[in-house]
Scaffold this motif. Structure first.
Motif, PDB file in Angstrom:
ATOM      1  N   ILE A  31       0.838  -1.199   0.000  1.00  0.00           N
ATOM      2  CA  ILE A  31       0.000   0.000   0.000  1.00  0.00           C
ATOM      3  C   ILE A  31       0.874   1.251   0.000  1.00  0.00           C
ATOM      4  O   ILE A  31       0.577   2.241  -0.679  1.00  0.00           O
ATOM      5  CB  ILE A  31      -0.955  -0.015   1.214  1.00  0.00           C
ATOM      6  CG1 ILE A  31      -2.043  -1.075   1.013  1.00  0.00           C
ATOM      7  CG2 ILE A  31      -1.586   1.362   1.438  1.00  0.00           C
ATOM      8  CD1 ILE A  31      -2.938  -1.277   2.216  1.00  0.00           C
ATOM      9  N   CYS A  32       1.964   1.217   0.756  1.00  0.00           N
ATOM     10  CA  CYS A  32       2.883   2.357   0.801  1.00  0.00           C
ATOM     11  C   CYS A  32       3.488   2.622  -0.575  1.00  0.00           C
ATOM     12  O   CYS A  32       3.623   3.782  -0.994  1.00  0.00           O
ATOM     13  CB  CYS A  32       3.976   2.129   1.840  1.00  0.00           C
ATOM     14  SG  CYS A  32       4.972   0.638   1.576  1.00  0.00           S
ATOM     15  N   GLU A  33       3.834   1.562  -1.263  1.00  0.00           N
ATOM     16  CA  GLU A  33       4.417   1.689  -2.602  1.00  0.00           C
ATOM     17  C   GLU A  33       3.410   2.314  -3.572  1.00  0.00           C
ATOM     18  O   GLU A  33       3.738   3.231  -4.327  1.00  0.00           O
ATOM     19  CB  GLU A  33       4.844   0.308  -3.112  1.00  0.00           C
ATOM     20  CG  GLU A  33       5.443   0.311  -4.502  1.00  0.00           C
ATOM     21  CD  GLU A  33       5.803  -1.071  -4.994  1.00  0.00           C
ATOM     22  OE1 GLU A  33       6.509  -1.169  -6.012  1.00  0.00           O
ATOM     23  OE2 GLU A  33       5.393  -2.070  -4.362  1.00  0.00           O
TER      24      GLU A  33
ATOM     25  N   LEU B 161       9.510  -2.898  -3.540  1.00  0.00           N
ATOM     26  CA  LEU B 161       9.787  -4.206  -2.953  1.00  0.00           C
ATOM     27  C   LEU B 161      11.066  -4.755  -3.558  1.00  0.00           C
ATOM     28  O   LEU B 161      11.133  -5.025  -4.757  1.00  0.00           O
ATOM     29  CB  LEU B 161       8.613  -5.156  -3.208  1.00  0.00           C
ATOM     30  CG  LEU B 161       8.722  -6.555  -2.604  1.00  0.00           C
ATOM     31  CD1 LEU B 161       8.736  -6.491  -1.078  1.00  0.00           C
ATOM     32  CD2 LEU B 161       7.578  -7.445  -3.088  1.00  0.00           C
ATOM     33  N   ILE B 162      12.096  -4.888  -2.728  1.00  0.00           N
ATOM     34  CA  ILE B 162      13.400  -5.384  -3.185  1.00  0.00           C
ATOM     35  C   ILE B 162      13.826  -6.531  -2.285  1.00  0.00           C
ATOM     36  O   ILE B 162      13.903  -6.367  -1.055  1.00  0.00           O
ATOM     37  CB  ILE B 162      14.466  -4.270  -3.164  1.00  0.00           C
ATOM     38  CG1 ILE B 162      14.051  -3.105  -4.072  1.00  0.00           C
ATOM     39  CG2 ILE B 162      15.830  -4.824  -3.578  1.00  0.00           C
ATOM     40  CD1 ILE B 162      14.982  -1.914  -4.007  1.00  0.00           C
ATOM     41  N   ASN B 163      14.072  -7.682  -2.888  1.00  0.00           N
ATOM     42  CA  ASN B 163      14.483  -8.871  -2.128  1.00  0.00           C
ATOM     43  C   ASN B 163      13.518  -9.156  -0.964  1.00  0.00           C
ATOM     44  O   ASN B 163      13.933  -9.383   0.172  1.00  0.00           O
ATOM     45  CB  ASN B 163      15.912  -8.707  -1.606  1.00  0.00           C
ATOM     46  CG  ASN B 163      16.935  -8.605  -2.723  1.00  0.00           C
ATOM     47  OD1 ASN B 163      16.758  -9.220  -3.780  1.00  0.00           O
ATOM     48  ND2 ASN B 163      17.978  -7.827  -2.505  1.00  0.00           N
ATOM     49  N   ASN B 164      12.236  -9.114  -1.303  1.00  0.00           N
ATOM     50  CA  ASN B 164      11.168  -9.403  -0.337  1.00  0.00           C
ATOM     51  C   ASN B 164      11.177  -8.454   0.861  1.00  0.00           C
ATOM     52  O   ASN B 164      10.818  -8.831   1.975  1.00  0.00           O
ATOM     53  CB  ASN B 164      11.265 -10.863   0.147  1.00  0.00           C
ATOM     54  CG  ASN B 164       9.950 -11.363   0.697  1.00  0.00           C
ATOM     55  OD1 ASN B 164       8.877 -11.010   0.194  1.00  0.00           O
ATOM     56  ND2 ASN B 164      10.004 -12.186   1.732  1.00  0.00           N
ATOM     57  N   LYS B 165      11.569  -7.210   0.611  1.00  0.00           N
ATOM     58  CA  LYS B 165      11.616  -6.206   1.667  1.00  0.00           C
ATOM     59  C   LYS B 165      11.214  -4.859   1.084  1.00  0.00           C
ATOM     60  O   LYS B 165      11.664  -4.480  -0.004  1.00  0.00           O
ATOM     61  CB  LYS B 165      13.039  -6.127   2.244  1.00  0.00           C
ATOM     62  CG  LYS B 165      13.221  -5.135   3.365  1.00  0.00           C
ATOM     63  CD  LYS B 165      14.668  -5.176   3.866  1.00  0.00           C
ATOM     64  CE  LYS B 165      14.900  -4.169   4.973  1.00  0.00           C
ATOM     65  NZ  LYS B 165      16.308  -4.202   5.460  1.00  0.00           N
TER      66      LYS B 165
END
Length: 378
Positions: A326-328, A338-342
């Motif tokens: 949601i933030c994205e 979302l990068i490397n599941n983070k």
């Protein structure tokens, strides 16, 4: 005095609320509602239950529906658009308790995303798209929630009309108006176009601290009603412990002739004026407001100081984050991904608008201060 604001102690008892709303309406020269179409505009920021004190309470909405039915309104609509554009409207209406009220009362819940837009002029944003539905009703009834706000210090009557900007257009406005003062100009432009007939503030249980969603509920026990939204926000800001001049929307709307900012020129009905101020509210400190009185030639210096050195910025707590993204989706500068599941924030793009903090349903985003900011605002 010409400007009146009614402030009553209240709880979420429907019959009590109806009685107080009807009593308050007698102080204002309201039109005949017989045969009219009304849009009741609550604050439905996200899909959370009423006890979170993030959204307008359904008991107040139901009380208003019954009041306007008794006054002969032909069609009553309830609608808002949330900050999180990926949220299903039916889900929001259901979780916030508004759907149950609408079904019981037989009124129309509308999806404002489906009605198209009109563009209004703005010195700051050029054009602002708002829902075309405001032109399909006779009157708009503004029903905000009384809350502190990490970006604007406070959200109440004027800011509540921002919900009539549908979809990702909200993020676009944040991307254009990147500081609170400029954003306040946008909010006032929207409010002027929407022009609510009356403002009924749910200050019964409001929010303090890191509002409008990550703060803490606080029982103010206040129902605040007025047809001058600036005066309503002035009274509301005092209840939250602010000087009304600290709130950019108050100042700008007053300068544009949209309402009264001088508390001495506002007649308070139902509450003693000197008992409105709450000194112990957990308020937000807005860094930008410190620079508002600097000479214009120092704008660039102030911008550098407050964007680089004296800074408040969002930090994602990985232990709480569920990667809902949601933030994205809500970030106006696309600074989160979302990068490397983070979930990762690119601070070179971040403008500290705190939309991510506002929209996170898990409260997994906290606001941190730079070392210099911690020293200044300790």
């Amino acid at each position: 005095m010409g400007v009146k604001v009614v402030v009553y102690d209240a709880d979420y008892n429907k019959e009590e609320l109806k009685e107080k709303i009807l009593k308050a309406f007698d102080y204002f020269n309201l039109p005949d509602f017989k045969g009219k179409k009304l849009l009741i505009k609550p604050n439905l920021l996200m899909a959370v239950p009423p006890e979170k004190a993030i959204t307008t309470h359904p008991s107040l909405i139901e009380s208003l529906i019954e009041v306007f039915k008794e006054k002969g309104a032909k069609d009553i609509f309830v609608g808002d658009t949330p900050g999180n554009t990926s949220t299903n409207m039916e889900h929001i209406y259901s979780i916030t308790g508004i759907k149950e009220v609408a079904e019981r009362q037989g009124v129309n819940l509308i999806n404002l995303y489906t009605y198209g837009i009109i563009n209004i002029k703005s010195d700051i944003a050029g054009e602002i798209p708002i829902t075309k539905f405001i032109k399909e009703v006779d009157y708009i009834i503004n029903v905000p929630k009384l809350k502190t706000h990490t970006f604007m210090l406070m959200t109440c009557a004027i800011k509540n009309t921002f919900g009539l900007v549908p979809g990702m257009n909200k993020s676009k406005m944040h991307a254009i108006a990147i500081n609170p003062e400029k954003f306040a100009h946008v909010l006032v432009d929207i409010f002027k176009e929407v022009n609510p007939l009356i403002n009924i503030v749910d200050g019964i249980i409001g929010m303090e601290g890191e509002g409008p969603s990550a703060g803490n509920p606080r029982r103010f026990r206040k129902l605040i009603i007025g047809n001058d939204a600036v005066a309503v926000d002035v009274v509301s800001s005092i209840i939250l412990g602010y000087n009304p001049q600290e709130i950019f929307t108050n100042v700008i709307a007053n300068k544009k002739g949209l309402g009264e900012i001088d508390i001495d020129k506002i007649e308070i009905i139902g509450e003693e004026k000197d008992k409105l101020y709450n000194h112990d509210v957990a308020r937000v400190k807005n860094f930008y407001s410190i620079t508002k009185n600097l000479p214009s030639f120092m704008d660039n210096i102030a911008s550098f100081l407050f964007n680089k050195l004296i800074r408040q910025y969002p930090v994602i707590d990985d232990t709480k984050c569920i990667k809902c993204r949601i933030c994205e989706n809500g970030c106006p500068k696309k600074a989160i991904s979302l990068i490397n599941n983070k979930m990762v924030i690119n601070y070179s793009k971040c403008i500290s608008c705190f939309c991510c903090h506002e929209l996170c349903p898990q409260k997994s985003i906290r606001l941190e201060k730079s070392l210099l900011a911690k020293h200044i605002f300790r």
